[in-house]
Design an enzyme around this catalytic site. Structure first.
Site, PDB file in Angstrom:
ATOM      1  N   ASP A   1      -6.351 -59.956 -48.861  1.00 43.86           N
ATOM      2  CA  ASP A   1      -5.837 -60.635 -47.667  1.00 43.86           C
ATOM      3  C   ASP A   1      -7.003 -61.123 -46.803  1.00 43.86           C
ATOM      4  OD1 ASP A   1      -3.953 -61.696 -45.958  1.00 43.86           O
ATOM      5  OD2 ASP A   1      -3.561 -59.811 -44.906  1.00 43.86           O
TER       6      ASP A   1
ATOM      7  N   GLY B   1      -2.216 -55.921 -30.501  1.00 46.71           N
ATOM      8  CA  GLY B   1      -1.841 -56.754 -31.632  1.00 46.71           C
ATOM      9  C   GLY B   1      -0.620 -56.228 -32.359  1.00 46.71           C
TER      10      GLY B   1
ATOM     11  N   LYS C   1      -3.606 -47.998 -35.135  1.00 44.83           N
ATOM     12  CA  LYS C   1      -2.575 -48.783 -35.815  1.00 44.83           C
ATOM     13  C   LYS C   1      -1.399 -47.857 -36.088  1.00 44.83           C
ATOM     14  CE  LYS C   1      -2.147 -52.150 -39.574  1.00 44.83           C
ATOM     15  NZ  LYS C   1      -2.895 -52.840 -40.656  1.00 44.83           N
TER      16      LYS C   1
ATOM     17  N   GLY D   1       1.954 -57.059 -36.052  1.00 40.10           N
ATOM     18  CA  GLY D   1       2.067 -57.815 -37.303  1.00 40.10           C
ATOM     19  C   GLY D   1       2.711 -56.967 -38.365  1.00 40.10           C
ATOM     20  N   GLY D   2       3.642 -57.581 -39.109  1.00 34.40           N
ATOM     21  CA  GLY D   2       4.297 -56.863 -40.186  1.00 34.40           C
ATOM     22  C   GLY D   2       5.016 -55.628 -39.671  1.00 34.40           C
ATOM     23  N   MET D   3       4.739 -54.485 -40.278  1.00 34.30           N
ATOM     24  CA  MET D   3       5.419 -53.252 -39.924  1.00 34.30           C
ATOM     25  C   MET D   3       4.686 -52.462 -38.842  1.00 34.30           C
ATOM     26  SD  MET D   3       4.379 -50.788 -43.142  1.00 34.30           S
ATOM     27  CE  MET D   3       4.933 -49.299 -42.332  1.00 34.30           C
ATOM     28  N   ALA D   4       3.471 -52.871 -38.460  1.00 36.25           N
ATOM     29  CA  ALA D   4       2.650 -52.045 -37.585  1.00 36.25           C
ATOM     30  C   ALA D   4       2.261 -52.772 -36.302  1.00 36.25           C
ATOM     31  CB  ALA D   4       1.397 -51.590 -38.330  1.00 36.25           C
TER      32      ALA D   4
END
Length: 419
Positions: A136, A19, A41, A21-24
């Site tokens: 979130d 996976g 992560k 997403g975003g910065m990671a």
């Protein structure tokens, strides 16, 4: 972000990208010492804004502070300064997320919806009591190792209410996925508290019951602004077959003003439990024997006849040593102990035995059968659950056998099981 497969972090070799997403990015890795898969992560240190890295560290702290059966477990955190990476080692969940189980125009039954939403609400109530607001909540952040076992994940936007860490939300930045964000998150309010999580979880419940979102718009901006100016699309308009029991619950959870919503996640969770009791006649946190539809005329029970017959043969007796009285029940795989409130009753009601004065909570604890063994779980009670004098940690199971003394608040019960 570069491909890190084959690299090692904290002694774990990254095997597969699962996976981003975003910065990671999230990788699947193998723990050689314990022979288990883990999820790692990974986020870059160099080139990252200081607030982004601080938020990554805060995510690790937020999860590590929480130990609950419906919250993803974290194993460790580290920073490889030479290589330029920070990483969180977490429990690996192969079952995917709630988002992957949701299909267009295929609403969940109320049983399926509550089987997911009630445990998540309890996990959030636990997080809120420990000063952590998720901010979130969305289907992609609810992992599903089993269809009746949701795990709340991704605390990357969590807010630590009692932390000395400064607010990591930058002016003009809206946190949370827009489809599930509360109005105060969209308006960039400085006051974002636990009631934002209540709103977001309400949208998830609405979506499960209708397979639609409660707001519409021709453009992304219209969609975003609709929740600031318009009420949600009525539940029964979105799905006429949904139970009316959820109308008032969702009206309150999705109120535009935080003061008009449930004020605590415990209160929201209590309303959901009351709804399940009203619809099924049981407080049991075990999912009822739902019948999942593949075709309108085709039904398949998740409990077979032999299992049901074995269950009906089991009789539980709870003896009150102080008075010699006994409470018994049979034919249940889960038994909730507590005291009645209004029209809602747990499976074992200790109210008539002095439960209120003895500090018994409405939902105090539950007995759970697994094969021929029984365990007891404290449901976050005010005054604790004890087995032979030892306190049971909230939301953790403790095995019990015939003759053991269970104490709920100040009421002692001697446990006996018969077949």
């Amino acid at each position: 972000m570069e491909d890190l497969i084959g690299r090692s972090f904290g002694g774990y070799e990254l095997k597969e990208l699962v996976g981003t997403g975003g910065m990671a990015s999230i990788y699947k890795a193998f723990d050689e010492k314990l022979s288990r898969w883990v999820a790692i992560k990974v986020a870059p240190i160099f080139g990252a804004e200081e607030t982004m890295l601080a938020r990554f560290r805060q995510e690790a702290q937020a999860i590590a502070a929480l130990r609950h059966r419906n919250i993803l477990t974290i194993y460790g955190y580290g920073e490889d300064r030479d290589g330029g990476w920070a990483y969180i080692v977490m429990e690996y969940v192969p079952g995917g997320s709630l988002k992957e189980l949701m299909k267009p125009n295929e609403p969940f039954t109320w049983q399926q919806a509550l089987t997911v939403i009630i445990p998540v609400s309890q996990a959030l109530a636990f997080a809120h009591k420990h000063g952590v607001i998720h901010r979130d909540i969305k289907p992609a952040n609810i992992l599903m190792p089993q269809e009746d076992w949701p795990l709340l994940a991704d605390f990357g936007l969590a807010k630590m209410q009692h932390s000395a860490t400064p607010n990591l939300t930058m002016p003009g930045q809206v946190l949370g996925t827009m489809a599930y964000a509360a109005p105060e998150q969209i308006q960039e309010s400085t006051v974002i508290d636990a009631r934002a999580d209540i709103y977001s979880l309400g949208i998830v419940l609405y979506e499960l019951l209708t397979s639609k979102l409660p707001f519409q718009g021709q453009t992304s901006f219209d969609f975003l602004m609709a929740r600031l100016t318009d009420p949600p699309i009525p539940l029964l308009k979105a799905n006429p077959e949904a139970s009316p029991v959820f109308v008032s619950i969702l009206d309150k959870a999705l109120a535009q003003q935080p003061d008009d919503r449930y004020q605590t996640m415990d209160e929201f969770s209590r309303a959901l439990l009351d709804a399940r009791y009203e619809l099924s006649g049981s407080f049991s946190t075990q999912p009822p024997p739902a019948r999942l539809k593949s075709k309108p005329e085709e039904k398949t029970s998740i409990i077979d006849t032999e299992e049901l017959n074995n269950l009906q043969d089991v009789k539980i007796r709870l003896k009150l040593p102080a008075t010699g009285k006994e409470i018994s029940t049979e034919g249940r795989g889960e038994i909730v102990i507590g005291r009645a409130y209004k029209d809602a009753r747990p499976d074992i009601d200790l109210g008539p035995y002095g439960g209120s004065q003895a500090g018994v909570s409405r939902l105090h604890s539950r007995l759970v059968r697994q094969g021929d063994e029984w365990s007891i779980e404290d449901l976050g009670s005010t005054n604790g659950t004890f087995v032979n004098g030892a306190k049971v940690a909230p939301h953790q199971k403790k095995r019990v056998k015939s003759g053991d003394i269970i104490r709920c608040g100040q009421i002692e019960l001697q446990f006996h099981v018969e077949k």
